[in-house]
Structure formats: C-alpha cells, structure tokens
Design an enzyme around this catalytic site. Structure first.
Site, PDB file in Angstrom:
ATOM      1  N   ARG A  91      90.551  54.989  11.399  1.00  0.00           N
ATOM      2  CA  ARG A  91      89.567  56.146  10.918  1.00  0.00           C
ATOM      3  C   ARG A  91      89.971  56.989   9.606  1.00  0.00           C
ATOM      4  NH1 ARG A  91      90.132  61.408   9.758  1.00  0.00           N
ATOM      5  NH2 ARG A  91      91.480  61.380  11.496  1.00  0.00           N
ATOM      6  N   HIS A 111     101.697  63.431   6.426  1.00  0.00           N
ATOM      7  CA  HIS A 111     101.440  62.664   5.434  1.00  0.00           C
ATOM      8  C   HIS A 111     102.780  62.602   4.645  1.00  0.00           C
ATOM      9  CE1 HIS A 111      96.838  62.162   4.750  1.00  0.00           C
ATOM     10  NE2 HIS A 111      97.237  62.406   6.260  1.00  0.00           N
ATOM     11  N   CYS A 125      92.216  61.775   3.675  1.00  0.00           N
ATOM     12  CA  CYS A 125      90.782  62.782   3.490  1.00  0.00           C
ATOM     13  C   CYS A 125      90.212  62.737   2.104  1.00  0.00           C
ATOM     14  CB  CYS A 125      90.969  64.235   3.919  1.00  0.00           C
ATOM     15  SG  CYS A 125      89.213  64.907   3.997  1.00  0.00           S
TER      16      CYS A 125
HETATM   17  N1  COA Z   1      75.653  61.692  12.189  1.00  0.00           N
HETATM   18  C1  COA Z   1      74.478  61.163  11.516  1.00  0.00           C
HETATM   19  N2  COA Z   1      73.846  62.082  10.626  1.00  0.00           N
HETATM   20  C2  COA Z   1      74.165  63.312  10.703  1.00  0.00           C
HETATM   21  C3  COA Z   1      75.096  63.985  11.364  1.00  0.00           C
HETATM   22  C4  COA Z   1      75.937  63.105  12.246  1.00  0.00           C
HETATM   23  N3  COA Z   1      76.987  63.507  12.871  1.00  0.00           N
HETATM   24  N4  COA Z   1      75.161  65.154  11.206  1.00  0.00           N
HETATM   25  C5  COA Z   1      74.234  65.590  10.601  1.00  0.00           C
HETATM   26  N5  COA Z   1      73.514  64.551  10.171  1.00  0.00           N
HETATM   27  C6  COA Z   1      72.304  64.197   9.181  1.00  0.00           C
HETATM   28  C7  COA Z   1      71.070  65.099   9.684  1.00  0.00           C
HETATM   29  O1  COA Z   1      70.369  64.380  10.799  1.00  0.00           O
HETATM   30  C8  COA Z   1      70.395  65.382   8.527  1.00  0.00           C
HETATM   31  O2  COA Z   1      69.717  64.229   8.130  1.00  0.00           O
HETATM   32  P1  COA Z   1      68.403  64.434   7.404  1.00  0.00           P
HETATM   33  O3  COA Z   1      68.441  65.139   5.886  1.00  0.00           O
HETATM   34  O4  COA Z   1      67.843  63.062   7.658  1.00  0.00           O
HETATM   35  O5  COA Z   1      67.407  65.281   8.372  1.00  0.00           O
HETATM   36  C9  COA Z   1      71.589  65.537   7.525  1.00  0.00           C
HETATM   37  O6  COA Z   1      72.704  64.742   7.792  1.00  0.00           O
HETATM   38  C10 COA Z   1      71.991  67.077   7.049  1.00  0.00           C
HETATM   39  O7  COA Z   1      72.229  67.741   8.381  1.00  0.00           O
HETATM   40  P2  COA Z   1      72.975  68.828   8.290  1.00  0.00           P
HETATM   41  O8  COA Z   1      73.157  69.452   9.919  1.00  0.00           O
HETATM   42  O9  COA Z   1      72.800  70.004   7.552  1.00  0.00           O
HETATM   43  O10 COA Z   1      74.735  68.455   8.228  1.00  0.00           O
HETATM   44  P3  COA Z   1      75.414  68.972   6.728  1.00  0.00           P
HETATM   45  O11 COA Z   1      74.659  68.136   5.747  1.00  0.00           O
HETATM   46  O12 COA Z   1      75.762  70.159   6.485  1.00  0.00           O
HETATM   47  O13 COA Z   1      76.667  68.078   7.325  1.00  0.00           O
HETATM   48  C11 COA Z   1      78.803  67.450   8.569  1.00  0.00           C
HETATM   49  C12 COA Z   1      77.601  68.697   8.041  1.00  0.00           C
HETATM   50  C13 COA Z   1      79.567  68.038   9.238  1.00  0.00           C
HETATM   51  C14 COA Z   1      77.948  66.580   9.388  1.00  0.00           C
HETATM   52  C15 COA Z   1      79.133  66.547   7.332  1.00  0.00           C
HETATM   53  O14 COA Z   1      79.714  67.321   6.422  1.00  0.00           O
HETATM   54  C16 COA Z   1      79.869  65.689   7.691  1.00  0.00           C
HETATM   55  O15 COA Z   1      79.724  64.638   8.502  1.00  0.00           O
HETATM   56  N6  COA Z   1      81.220  65.625   7.183  1.00  0.00           N
HETATM   57  C17 COA Z   1      82.078  64.820   7.519  1.00  0.00           C
HETATM   58  C18 COA Z   1      83.449  64.792   6.756  1.00  0.00           C
HETATM   59  C19 COA Z   1      84.752  63.969   7.112  1.00  0.00           C
HETATM   60  O16 COA Z   1      84.579  63.077   7.939  1.00  0.00           O
HETATM   61  N7  COA Z   1      85.736  64.135   6.602  1.00  0.00           N
HETATM   62  C20 COA Z   1      86.754  63.248   6.884  1.00  0.00           C
HETATM   63  C21 COA Z   1      87.517  63.785   7.912  1.00  0.00           C
HETATM   64  S1  COA Z   1      89.047  64.718   7.508  1.00  0.00           S
HETATM   65 ZN    ZN Z   2      95.799  61.714   7.942  1.00  0.00          ZN
END
Ligand code: COA
Ligand code: ZN
Length: 286
Positions: free
Chosen positions: A15, A209, A240
């Site tokens: 991951r 890290h 990240c």
């Molecule tokens: N899986 C799949 N799709 C997702 C989702 C999930 N967990 N969460 C939100 N979405 C989709 C929504 O369905 C929506 O889709 P649409 O535009 O087709 O309707 C879109 O994403 C936006 O949804 P929203 O609730 O506004 O989410 P966001 O855009 O504010 O995103 C997170 C928030 C948290 C989901 C996003 O920032 C994210 O996944 N970040 C992960 C970052 C990461 O993994 N970093 C590394 C780890 S340290």
């Molecule tokens: Zn790490």
C-alpha cells in the site's frame, strides 16, 4: 533496553510502497508481492487502499487485488478506508481489517484527503462503527506527527489529541507516522512520552521513514521507549504522494537486521522478504 520479547512488523509495502510509484504495477504482480510477504511470516500485510481511484490511480485495482489474494491463516490484511464509500467497497471485496488515516497537520490533511482533521474524524466515525459491528480489526494512522511538509513543526499535543480521538472512535491500534522522515531520536522520546500519558504502549505503533537515514536510529529510540510495533516497507519503496519528499519508507529488511542485531524475536524470514522486494522491483520506476 530490554531486548527480550517480540516485535510485530506491519508490512506496508503493497500500500504505502506502491501508492507513490510513477508506474502502475500490474495487479498480478501486486498479488504475488502480498502473498510472498505473507509467506515470510509477517503477521500484518497492508494490502491496498479503497480511496478515490483518481486520488491514487496506482491502487485503483483495489477490489481485484484484494479478491485475488490467497489469504493465509493467521495473517491480517488491512486496507486503507477514507470514508463510507471506501468502507462499502472494502466490505464488498471481503476485507476484514482496516486502517483509517488522518494527520497531526491541518494543511497536510487538507492536501491528502481534502478535509480538516475534525472533518476526517467525523468521516471515520460511521466507518469505524460499521467495522466494529462486523468485528474487523481497526487501525488509525496519525501522519506527519514529527513534522509536516506544509507547516514544519507539529505540536506534540496535537499528535496526542488526534491519537486519542482515533482510539475513542474505536481504533485498536494507532500508528504514529514520521511521514517525511524528519524525526530525530529525541523527537521519538518526546512524542512517546506524551502519548504514554494517555495511551497504553501496546496500542501504539511507529511508522518511520528513512528519508534522511535516521530510520533505524528512530526505531532504536522507539524500542527503548517500549514500542513493539513498527511499520516498514519491503525494499524501502514508497511514501505519500501528497507529502513532497516523503520517499524512503523504512525498509523491512533493515528493520529485521536491527531487530536481529539487538536480539528481538520477530518471526519473519528476511530472505523471503528480500525475494518479495526483488520480485516487485522490475515493475517500479526507480
Ligand atoms: N472510493 C471510490 N470513490 C470515491 C471514494 C472512495 N473511497 N470516496 C469518494 N469517491 C468518489 C465519489 O463517489 C465522487 O465521485 P463522483 O464525482 O463520480 O460522484 C468523488 O469521488 C468525489 O467524492 P467526495 O466525497 O467529494 O470526495 P473527495 O473528492 O473530497 O475525496 C477522499 C476525499 C478522502 C475520498 C480522497 O481525497 C482520497 O481518496 N484521498 C486519498 C489520499 C491517499 O490515499 N493518500 C495516501 C495515503 S497517506
Ligand atoms: Zn510510510
């Protein structure tokens, strides 16, 4: 320091390791990587992320990866879940352990998940409640606990407050992360002492890290403080993508080397971890 006893290594390579890759690693290679790591004796292998696929395209095949793994008895395969949508996907794919993730830095949390810290905790509440109902193992990450790429120093009290909030929401284990590798051993002491005021040591992990070569010194400091759970990534890959300069996860092989030198028991076969890292390397860009 007492060097008897067991240390749990939480393998985050599939991951945290792969999420920052320029190349998208084929699903089959991810599955083979996870299965090899589990066969090495690692008790926890974080498998993938059910985050928004456009946020982390490298892990957009989370369902396919998770469904394809032949799971080993006794090995835990947590997946990252940011919200209820991710929880529904993880449930559908057959997960039974998860990690939620927030941070001790507001600007980092905003950049990473588009929420304030308080909003992230509110988003996790229904996720963790559902996971508890299903009997899943639940982990919480506090990233940027030793420094943030966006605001530099992070107040120790904020690290403790976020960790306690995650515990209160039902996380069984809290992983406190040095996302950009800036900690010194004295910082590990400071943060550990503050955390111990409110949280039992058995429920704490360190996610260190090696960005500036201090990863193992910081592990040593964690061990002296009684921490017995450490995160690491086979081959030292990853970091990240929303934390500039976060490359350099602590390598599982290096962690094992230190634990062996100090005499801690960990139950992991280093040769198989090296094989797993060698197997994924041809698919990586660096
Ligand atoms: N899986 C799949 N799709 C997702 C989702 C999930 N967990 N969460 C939100 N979405 C989709 C929504 O369905 C929506 O889709 P649409 O535009 O087709 O309707 C879109 O994403 C936006 O949804 P929203 O609730 O506004 O989410 P966001 O855009 O504010 O995103 C997170 C928030 C948290 C989901 C996003 O920032 C994210 O996944 N970040 C992960 C970052 C990461 O993994 N970093 C590394 C780890 S340290
Ligand atoms: Zn790490």
């Amino acid at each position: 320091m007492s060097t008897t006893g067991h240390v749990t290594i939480v393998e985050v390579g599939p991951r945290d390791g792969l999420q920052n890759e320029d190349n998208v690693v084929p699903t089959a290679a991810k599955v083979a990587f996870i299965e090899r790591l589990a066969s090495a004796g690692l008790a926890v292998v974080e498998a993938t992320s059910f985050v928004r696929p456009s946020a982390i395209p490298q892990l957009a095949d989370a369902e396919d990866v998770f469904r394809a793994i032949h799971r080993r008895e006794g090995v835990r395969y947590p997946v990252l879940v940011p919200n209820v949508k991710g929880m529904a996907r993880a449930e559908d794919a057959g997960a039974d352990a998860l990690a939620v993730f927030t941070a001790a830095s507001e600007p980092f949390t905003k950049a990473n998940i588009g929420m304030t810290i308080a909003e992230s905790l509110a988003a996790f509440e229904p996720v963790l409640a559902r996971a508890a109902e299903l009997g899943w193992w639940r982990r919480g990450y506090v990233s940027t606990a030793f420094g943030s790429p966006y605001e530099g120093d992070v107040p120790t009290e904020r690290v403790v407050d976020v960790a306690v909030a995650l515990l209160d929401l039902g996380c069984e284990e809290i992983s406190v992360g040095d996302t950009i590798g800036v900690a010194y051993p004295a910082d590990v002491d400071r943060v550990c002492h503050a955390l111990f005021e409110r949280i039992p040591v058995e429920r704490l992990a360190l996610h260190l890290h090696d960005t500036y070569g201090r990863g193992l010194d910081n592990v040593r400091a964690g061990l002296v403080n009684g921490i017995r759970i450490f995160d690491s990534s086979a081959g030292g890959t990853g970091g990240c993508p929303y934390a500039p300069g976060a490359a350099g996860n602590l390598a599982t092989e290096s962690l094992i080397g230190l634990l062996d030198e100090l005499g801690f028991d960990h139950g992991v076969d280093a040769a198989i971890v090296r094989e797993a890292a060698a197997g994924i390397r041809p698919f990586l860009s660096v």
